[in-house]
Write a protein that holds these residues in place. Structure first.
Motif, PDB file in Angstrom:
ATOM      1  N   THR A  37       0.908  -1.168   0.070  1.00 15.54           N
ATOM      2  CA  THR A  37       0.190   0.094   0.026  1.00 15.54           C
ATOM      3  C   THR A  37       0.952   1.233  -0.060  1.00 15.54           C
ATOM      4  O   THR A  37       2.186   1.107   0.003  1.00 15.54           O
ATOM      5  CB  THR A  37      -1.106  -0.025   1.246  1.00 15.54           C
ATOM      6  OG1 THR A  37       0.037   0.135   2.473  1.00 15.54           O
ATOM      7  CG2 THR A  37      -1.712  -1.128   1.456  1.00 15.54           C
ATOM      8  N   GLY A  94       4.965  -0.204   4.997  1.00 13.78           N
ATOM      9  CA  GLY A  94       3.655  -0.026   4.032  1.00 13.78           C
ATOM     10  C   GLY A  94       2.864  -1.430   4.564  1.00 13.78           C
ATOM     11  O   GLY A  94       3.489  -2.321   5.081  1.00 13.78           O
ATOM     12  N   MET A 151      -6.982  -4.325  -3.208  1.00 13.31           N
ATOM     13  CA  MET A 151      -5.620  -3.664  -2.737  1.00 13.31           C
ATOM     14  C   MET A 151      -6.077  -2.308  -3.506  1.00 13.31           C
ATOM     15  O   MET A 151      -5.505  -1.445  -2.962  1.00 13.31           O
ATOM     16  CB  MET A 151      -4.477  -4.334  -3.537  1.00 13.31           C
ATOM     17  CG  MET A 151      -4.237  -5.625  -2.802  1.00 13.31           C
ATOM     18  SD  MET A 151      -4.141  -5.353  -1.074  1.00 13.31           S
ATOM     19  CE  MET A 151      -2.645  -4.331  -0.783  1.00 13.31           C
ATOM     20  N   ILE A 202      -8.016  -0.446  -1.133  1.00  7.05           N
ATOM     21  CA  ILE A 202      -7.710   0.022   0.173  1.00  7.05           C
ATOM     22  C   ILE A 202      -6.549   0.982  -0.304  1.00  7.05           C
ATOM     23  O   ILE A 202      -6.303   2.179   0.502  1.00  7.05           O
ATOM     24  CB  ILE A 202      -6.740  -1.245   0.691  1.00  7.05           C
ATOM     25  CG1 ILE A 202      -7.503  -2.256   1.203  1.00  7.05           C
ATOM     26  CG2 ILE A 202      -5.619  -0.793   1.715  1.00  7.05           C
ATOM     27  CD1 ILE A 202      -6.943  -3.803   1.510  1.00  7.05           C
ATOM     28  N   ASP A 203      -5.790   1.182  -1.325  1.00  8.83           N
ATOM     29  CA  ASP A 203      -4.870   2.113  -1.782  1.00  8.83           C
ATOM     30  C   ASP A 203      -5.700   3.446  -1.730  1.00  8.83           C
ATOM     31  O   ASP A 203      -5.172   4.400  -1.478  1.00  8.83           O
ATOM     32  CB  ASP A 203      -4.310   1.778  -3.077  1.00  8.83           C
ATOM     33  CG  ASP A 203      -3.204   1.168  -2.804  1.00  8.83           C
ATOM     34  OD1 ASP A 203      -2.815   0.393  -1.833  1.00  8.83           O
ATOM     35  OD2 ASP A 203      -2.430   0.675  -4.058  1.00  8.83           O
ATOM     36  N   MET A 235      -6.657   4.979   1.599  1.00  5.63           N
ATOM     37  CA  MET A 235      -5.222   5.427   2.272  1.00  5.63           C
ATOM     38  C   MET A 235      -4.954   6.868   1.630  1.00  5.63           C
ATOM     39  O   MET A 235      -4.573   7.666   2.426  1.00  5.63           O
ATOM     40  CB  MET A 235      -4.303   4.535   2.329  1.00  5.63           C
ATOM     41  CG  MET A 235      -4.666   3.153   3.146  1.00  5.63           C
ATOM     42  SD  MET A 235      -3.063   2.053   3.041  1.00  5.63           S
ATOM     43  CE  MET A 235      -1.828   2.879   4.096  1.00  5.63           C
TER      44      MET A 235
END
Length: 275
Positions: A115, A223, A236, A239-240, A243
């Motif tokens: 991430t 990360g 993913m 999630i990226d 964030m």
């Protein structure tokens, strides 16, 4: 005729089952949202990221994943285990992502997806308060220094040791908490860990520990970790995105200040780590 029809039916059923399994595997994000839960693997002995305080799981990771969960619309389910078992468990499907966090390295990027960074991971030394034999990183030559087993800090410590006139007596620990206990008891001369970690430990145990500055080794970042395949890419990606939103609106900096006492200027992604 009946045998032919039966075989045709079995082939058709097998195709449908295979297609269903493939569709399920390829839509990990949808599966997480359908379950309403994101399973996160971690160890709970890596303060201030993850640790147990008065019987409660706490730390930056707990707060940050609570925010990620809000963005994804899911609850967070924590799965705790020793650090050296985290990566095998991720690959075995025991959870969806690893909190850890882990230092982003070239070798790990070949196998896993990371991430956006959450903090710097540059290595430094923790010593006993009042120890005048270690005033700079080079002073650990020939001394017993604790470090976490299967960590990037271990690799960096060994690399740094090769530059010294006398190699460091490296002692590997399953958990950093054990190395801090041995340092306090005088069984080792120092502990090598990331600067954010040891700065937190020193602030919590003033008069017991001190940080040896400057940090050494190559600049690196922490990360979170996920699987690097097409099946997990949607999860993913989500999630990226969560964030980066948390970073952009200031929530990330607030959490860094809460847990580290300072915020970090980190890149949105690390594609070419220093080591």
């Amino acid at each position: 005729m009946k045998a032919h029809s039966l075989l045709k039916g079995l082939v058709g059923a097998a195709f449908l089952i295979g297609a269903a399994v493939s569709a399920h595997a390829a839509d990990t994000l949808a599966a997480v949202k359908a379950a309403g839960t994101l399973k996160v693997g971690t160890e709970t002995a890596f303060a201030p990221f993850d640790y147990i305080d008065a019987g409660e799981h706490t730390g930056l990771n707990v707060d940050l994943f609570a925010e990620i969960g809000k963005e994804l619309g899911v609850k967070i389910e924590w799965v705790a285990l020793p650090w050296d078992g985290v990566f095998p468990a991720l690959e075995a499907g025991k959870f969806d992502v690893v909190a850890g966090p882990a230092t982003i390295t070239k070798k790990r990027l070949e196998r896993y997806r990371f991430t956006p960074p959450i903090a710097e991971a540059t290595i430094a030394i923790l010593k006993k308060a009042g120890d005048t034999t270690i005033s700079k990183p080079e002073d650990i030559a020939g001394k017993k220094i604790g470090v976490g087993k299967a960590t990037a800090q271990l690799d960096q410590l060994k690399e740094f040791s090769e530059t010294l006139p006398t190699k460091v007596d490296v002692r590997e620990y399953p958990a950093f908490t054990e190395s801090y206990a041995d340092l306090a008891a005088g069984r080792i001369a120092g502990v090598a860990n990331s600067l954010p970690n040891i700065a937190f430990v020193a602030s919590q145990r003033k008069g017991t520990f001190e940080v040896v500055l400057p940090p050494f080794g190559k600049k690196s970042y922490f990360g979170f970790i996920g699987l690097k395949d097409a099946d997990h890419a949607p999860l993913m990606d989500a999630i990226d995105a969560a964030m980066l939103k948390i970073k952009a609106d200031g929530r990330m900096a607030e959490l860094q200040k809460k847990w580290f006492g300072a915020s970090f200027d980190t890149p949105d992604a690390v594609k070419d780590p220093a080591f």
